[in-house]
Every structure is written in C-alpha cells, then in structure tokens.
Write an enzyme that holds these catalytic residues in place. Structure first.
Site, PDB file in Angstrom:
ATOM      1  N   ARG A  31      28.172  59.886 -13.743  1.00 19.60           N
ATOM      2  CA  ARG A  31      29.869  59.538 -13.553  1.00 19.60           C
ATOM      3  C   ARG A  31      30.239  61.611 -13.116  1.00 19.60           C
ATOM      4  O   ARG A  31      31.129  61.196 -12.965  1.00 19.60           O
ATOM      5  CB  ARG A  31      30.054  59.448 -15.026  1.00 19.60           C
ATOM      6  CG  ARG A  31      30.770  57.917 -14.581  1.00 19.60           C
ATOM      7  CD  ARG A  31      31.368  57.040 -16.070  1.00 19.60           C
ATOM      8  NE  ARG A  31      31.085  57.673 -16.746  1.00 19.60           N
ATOM      9  CZ  ARG A  31      30.892  56.992 -18.413  1.00 19.60           C
ATOM     10  NH1 ARG A  31      31.155  56.132 -18.369  1.00 19.60           N
ATOM     11  NH2 ARG A  31      30.450  57.493 -19.232  1.00 19.60           N
ATOM     12  N   LYS A  74      11.076  54.108 -23.085  1.00 20.34           N
ATOM     13  CA  LYS A  74      11.513  53.736 -24.816  1.00 20.34           C
ATOM     14  C   LYS A  74      12.943  54.082 -24.688  1.00 20.34           C
ATOM     15  O   LYS A  74      13.482  54.956 -24.350  1.00 20.34           O
ATOM     16  CB  LYS A  74      10.416  53.318 -25.416  1.00 20.34           C
ATOM     17  CG  LYS A  74      11.344  54.932 -25.426  1.00 20.34           C
ATOM     18  CD  LYS A  74       9.178  55.218 -27.134  1.00 20.34           C
ATOM     19  CE  LYS A  74       9.998  54.748 -28.476  1.00 20.34           C
ATOM     20  NZ  LYS A  74      10.491  56.130 -28.553  1.00 20.34           N
ATOM     21  N   HIS A  85       5.492  57.401 -23.055  1.00 24.87           N
ATOM     22  CA  HIS A  85       4.689  58.845 -22.554  1.00 24.87           C
ATOM     23  C   HIS A  85       3.331  59.771 -23.115  1.00 24.87           C
ATOM     24  O   HIS A  85       2.817  59.740 -22.685  1.00 24.87           O
ATOM     25  CB  HIS A  85       5.670  59.972 -22.794  1.00 24.87           C
ATOM     26  CG  HIS A  85       5.958  60.397 -24.377  1.00 24.87           C
ATOM     27  ND1 HIS A  85       6.945  59.900 -24.955  1.00 24.87           N
ATOM     28  CD2 HIS A  85       5.745  61.544 -24.805  1.00 24.87           C
ATOM     29  CE1 HIS A  85       6.597  60.528 -26.309  1.00 24.87           C
ATOM     30  NE2 HIS A  85       5.504  61.798 -26.404  1.00 24.87           N
ATOM     31  N   HIS A 130       3.900  53.239 -28.929  1.00 28.03           N
ATOM     32  CA  HIS A 130       2.581  54.693 -28.469  1.00 28.03           C
ATOM     33  C   HIS A 130       1.451  54.455 -29.680  1.00 28.03           C
ATOM     34  O   HIS A 130       0.170  54.818 -29.023  1.00 28.03           O
ATOM     35  CB  HIS A 130       3.382  56.241 -29.191  1.00 28.03           C
ATOM     36  CG  HIS A 130       4.769  56.660 -28.649  1.00 28.03           C
ATOM     37  ND1 HIS A 130       5.120  56.293 -27.501  1.00 28.03           N
ATOM     38  CD2 HIS A 130       5.627  57.454 -29.265  1.00 28.03           C
ATOM     39  CE1 HIS A 130       6.254  56.629 -27.126  1.00 28.03           C
ATOM     40  NE2 HIS A 130       7.012  57.342 -28.147  1.00 28.03           N
TER      41      HIS A 130
HETATM   42  C1  BG6 Z   1       9.150  59.714 -28.945  1.00 27.95           C
HETATM   43  C2  BG6 Z   1      10.349  58.910 -30.385  1.00 27.95           C
HETATM   44  O1  BG6 Z   1       8.897  58.597 -28.375  1.00 27.95           O
HETATM   45  O2  BG6 Z   1       7.521  60.298 -29.043  1.00 27.95           O
HETATM   46  C3  BG6 Z   1      10.067  60.319 -31.114  1.00 27.95           C
HETATM   47  O3  BG6 Z   1      11.189  58.625 -30.373  1.00 27.95           O
HETATM   48  C4  BG6 Z   1       8.587  61.388 -31.280  1.00 27.95           C
HETATM   49  O4  BG6 Z   1      10.544  59.709 -32.657  1.00 27.95           O
HETATM   50  C5  BG6 Z   1       8.120  61.194 -30.306  1.00 27.95           C
HETATM   51  O5  BG6 Z   1       8.787  62.508 -32.292  1.00 27.95           O
HETATM   52  C6  BG6 Z   1       6.401  62.202 -30.850  1.00 27.95           C
HETATM   53  O6  BG6 Z   1       6.072  62.423 -29.199  1.00 27.95           O
HETATM   54  P1  BG6 Z   1       5.130  63.435 -29.112  1.00 27.95           P
HETATM   55  O7  BG6 Z   1       4.838  63.975 -27.167  1.00 27.95           O
HETATM   56  O8  BG6 Z   1       5.956  65.472 -29.477  1.00 27.95           O
HETATM   57  O9  BG6 Z   1       3.895  63.257 -29.604  1.00 27.95           O
END
Ligand code: BG6
Length: 483
Positions: free
Chosen positions: A51, A148, A178, A240
C-alpha cells in the site's frame, strides 16, 4: 566442495507485502544470495507490491537497509548490492480495491514466468487471487506462494484452500513450510532412500522408538499476540514437526517427484492415531531473570502452551508398536533440533551381564552443528575381559563437505528458486495440510473442553517434569538437549 547453481528461466516475481517484515528479513536477503550465486537470469525482476505510496527509488533504499541488517557483512559486496537493487521495482497497490492493478498488469513482461508471493495475512488471499485474474495478470502457468499459518483449524484451512482453488489449480499453489527447505531436512530423504544400510532396519522390528526434538532458546517476546493465539501445537507441530515425522516415517516414494513424495507423506498423516490426554504434555515457561510466557503474551491468565511433548502412534505395518516422541518448546536449555532413532536391544547378549546394556542410536542433527552420529558398540580396550562400550561414528556436514557448505543456504533460497523452477516437491499440498489439521483439531478441542492449563517450566530447562515422565513411564528417557 562448491554448491552447484542450477539456472532457472527468466521470471517476474511479485512480492505482495513487499515492505513487510518477512520480505525484509527473509525474502529479499534470500533473493540477494541467489543473485550473487548467479542464479538470477540477466533480465529477471522482482516487484514489491504494497500500500505504501513510494516509488522504485524509495523501495530500493528500503531493501538496501534490509540487506544491511539481515545479510552478513562478509556476503555484502557493494557492487553486487547495487546490481541487485537495480532488479527491484515497486508498485503501490490496494489489495482490496482497484488501485495499482492496471499498472502492475502493464509492467509484467509477456512470455516469462510470473510468480506471486502472498506475504500478507490470509484474509487478503482471496482478494489478491481474484484481482490477479480479473486484470489478466495471472497466466495458466503462473505460481502463487503462500506462507504458514495455513489456517488455524481444519475448517479455516479448507476455506483457504477453496479460496485459492477458485482461481488457481493446485499445481500453481506453493504452500511454504520453511523446514522443508532446510538442507538437513532434505537430507532425511537422501539418508533413507539413497543408502541401502538403514532402510531394512527402519521399522518396528528393529526400532524401539524415535525422538524428534526441536528446542529453541528464544521466547515469544515481540510476537506474543500472534503466538498466544497459536501455541506450540499450531505454530510448530501441525506443520514443521509433522513434516519431520512424515519424512522419517514414510514409505519410499517410487520417484522423487512432487506427487509421489506428497502421497507418501499424506499416508503417514492419515495413519496417525488420535492422542489420549496422557500422551500429551503441555508447558509454559515461567518468569526467571526475564519475563515469563504470560507477560510476553500480555495475558496474565493465558493457557497457551510454549512447550509440548507428545507420544505418537502410527497405525500401519511398518510402525505399529514403535512410538514416536515429539517435543518442541521455547526458552529451553539449548537451541538444538535433532531426530534420534533408537534401535532395539540385541535379542540375546552372548557376553553375559558384565557387558551391560547397549543400544545403537542414530542421531540426525538438523541444526545447529548439522550432521549425524551412529552410536556403535565395541569392546572396551584392554585385557579386562569382554566389556562393551558405546562409541560414536560421527559426521558433521561442515567437516565432510568443506567450509563452503558450513553455512547452509537459508531455506527460503532453495524454496523461492523451486517456485520459479515449478517444482512443488518441497511444498505442502492442500490435502496434506487438511489431513494435518484433521489430526490436530481434536487434540486442541480436548484441551479447550477440559480448560487444560499448561505446566510451568523454568526458562533454560528441559521443559516441564511431566515431559520426562512421558518417557519414564515407558522405561525410556529423552536424550539430553544439547547442540
Ligand atoms: C516458525 C515459528 O515457523 O519457525 C517460530 O513460527 C519458530 O515460532 C520458527 O521459532 C523456527 O524456525 P527455525 O528455522 O529457527 O528452526
């Protein structure tokens, strides 16, 4: 060893929410790294769309500042930064109105891949999808990327899937988790299906149990409002941890292609038994030197869990009888994510009682100190009879593969390039997400119905005592949380 760069086709990538936090922290730094690696075709362009009433020049300044903040100094070459910024453009757009859409349509080039990253709240997905079509910006080959949380329960996930499906085929939708972009997570498949060694033993005849730990030292400070509505179950387990569980437990897919892999993962999720209350431990970090969870969340009565441990059963021929223990939490002792496959005792010890009890454990360290260790049992050296000890066969990726790979590329680098390549293998399919919610929903509903209050635990600890009990009851124990 130097990482190989696989060229991608020319593209125009539009980041909706291009001035937002995720774009600044992850998306643009990842694109910059890919640019430096030589993976961005010479004409490829990235548009920020939001925006804000700014032009290309202001946007470039904003992203330069983001790169200063989020790209390590050693990786920031002024010439490269300048050249990268030259690829960036900005369109002021109103996601729910008509402003800016004609301009965006006019700036897109014909004949190149178009990808649209919805780095915005899910409430805008429908409006964006609709306008991309109405203004004929999306083509049948275009891709959309969504983040997500994909819903907060089965009903909302179904609604989101339906919203996207109204304008895009499933083959055009890239749902990011991710964790699937992490090198070590992808390695789970290489380890299992690229080696003959493990797969014959990868079942309940030989595996006593599996432990999956994702431990973090950070709290939820700063994002308490989001987190308090989610909790560890929605924030980490439904996505995850579920992906880790699937990769560790699935049958070998016939091919490494998107549907073959995702079909097998889906079968695992559908084979999960519902959980009983005694198979779940919820925790909440207490105040220590720093504020406790409830202060971070801004709700002195919050019943949201910042820690969870689960005992999971997969009802299929491969895994019946072998529990999978899962735990994840904030403000724990160390930042350490690992999977430990604990094999059964040898059926009979020929060495007598003196030899002691020994077990092979395969530990896969996902982060940090990425690598794996296989515990093997050998004779204790010396003349003192046949006593046994356990020693590690240890492999750290950085040592084995060389310093260039010591810093694994950020998960987003791989995932964004996969979107451009049109490879959905590392993205979640709609039915997969829905199946994960279908398993998660009754668990969360159970807590809500019982007004379940999570157990407090000390910051810097291993989580609540009850989490230890979850395994002790079964004559097992958690591995120590250490990097
Ligand atoms: C995110 C969560 O998807 O993943 C976070 O929302 C979390 O709460 C994070 O800290 C962890 O990701 P990574 O890559 O640091 O293990």
């Amino acid at each position: 060893m130097v990482a190989r760069v696989i060229p991608v086709e020319d593209f125009d990538l539009v980041i909706f929410g291009g001035t937002g936090d995720l774009a600044r922290r992850k998306i643009f730094p990842s694109l910059y790294h890919r640019f430096v690696a030589g993976q961005m075709p010479p004409e490829a362009r990235v548009f920020g769309a939001a925006r804000a009433d700014i032009g290309d020049a202001d946007f470039r300044t904003m992203i330069r500042e983001a790169l200063d903040e989020f790209v390590p100094d050693a990786d920031r070459d002024p010439e490269q930064v300048k050249a990268f910024l030259g690829r960036l453009h900005f369109v002021t757009i109103d996601a729910t109105g008509e402003n800016g859409w004609a301009e965006l349509a006019q700036r897109m080039r014909p004949g190149v891949i178009r990808a649209f990253y919805f780095s915005v709240g899910p409430s805008l997905f429908g409006a964006l999808a609709e306008r991309l079509h109405k203004h004929k910006i999306a083509t049948p080959d275009s891709r959309i990327v969504v983040e997500k949380p994909f819903g907060r329960d089965l009903a909302s996930a179904k609604a989101l899937n339906a919203t996207l499906a109204a304008h895009f085929a499933e083959s055009q939708v890239y749902r990011i988790d991710h964790y699937l972009g992490k090198e070590t997570v992808q390695n789970l498949m290489a380890l299992r299906f690229g080696n003959m060694l493990f797969e014959p033993l990868w079942n309940s005849h030989y595996v006593d149990h599996i432990q999956i730990t994702v431990a973090e030292t950070v709290g939820v400070g700063g994002r308490g409002a989001y987190y308090d509505n989610a909790g560890a179950m929605r924030d980490m387990v439904q996505n995850h941890m579920m992906q880790l569980l699937c990769l560790i437990a699935m049958e070998p897919p016939a091919r490494f292609d998107p549907d073959a892999v995702r079909d097998e993962k889906l079968k695992v999720i559908r084979a999960l038994d519902p959980l009983e209350p005694h198979e779940i431990v919820r925790g909440q970090y207490a105040a220590g030197d720093e504020p406790g969870y409830r202060e971070d969340a801004g709700d002195p009565k919050s019943r949201t869990e910042s820690f969870i441990a689960l005992k999971i059963h997969i009802s299929n021929w491969r895994w019946a009888g072998t529990p999978i223990y899962l735990r994840t939490g904030k403000k724990l002792k160390s930042r350490a994510s690992e999977i430990a496959v604990v094999f059964k005792d040898a059926p009979h010890s020929i060495f007598g009682d003196d030899a002691g009890q020994h077990r092979n454990i395969l530990t896969i360290r996902l982060q940090p100190n990425e690598g794996m260790t296989l515990g093997v049992t050998i004779k204790e050296p010396g003349p003192g009879g046949m006593r046994l000890i356990d020693v590690p066969l240890d492999m750290t990726f950085a040592d084995a593969l060389g310093p260039e790979l010591e810093e694994a590329p950020d998960a987003y680098e791989r995932l964004i390039m996969d979107v451009i390549r049109g490879n959905q293998t590392l993205f979640m399919r709609g039915d997969e997400v829905e199946a994960a919610w279908a398993w998660t929903d009754p668990i969360i509903e159970g807590w809500e119905a019982r007004h379940d209050v999570p157990k407090p635990y000390d910051p810097g600890s291993n989580g609540p005592e009850d989490s230890m009990m979850l395994l002790h009851r079964d004559g097992r124990r958690w591995r120590e949380i250490k990097p």
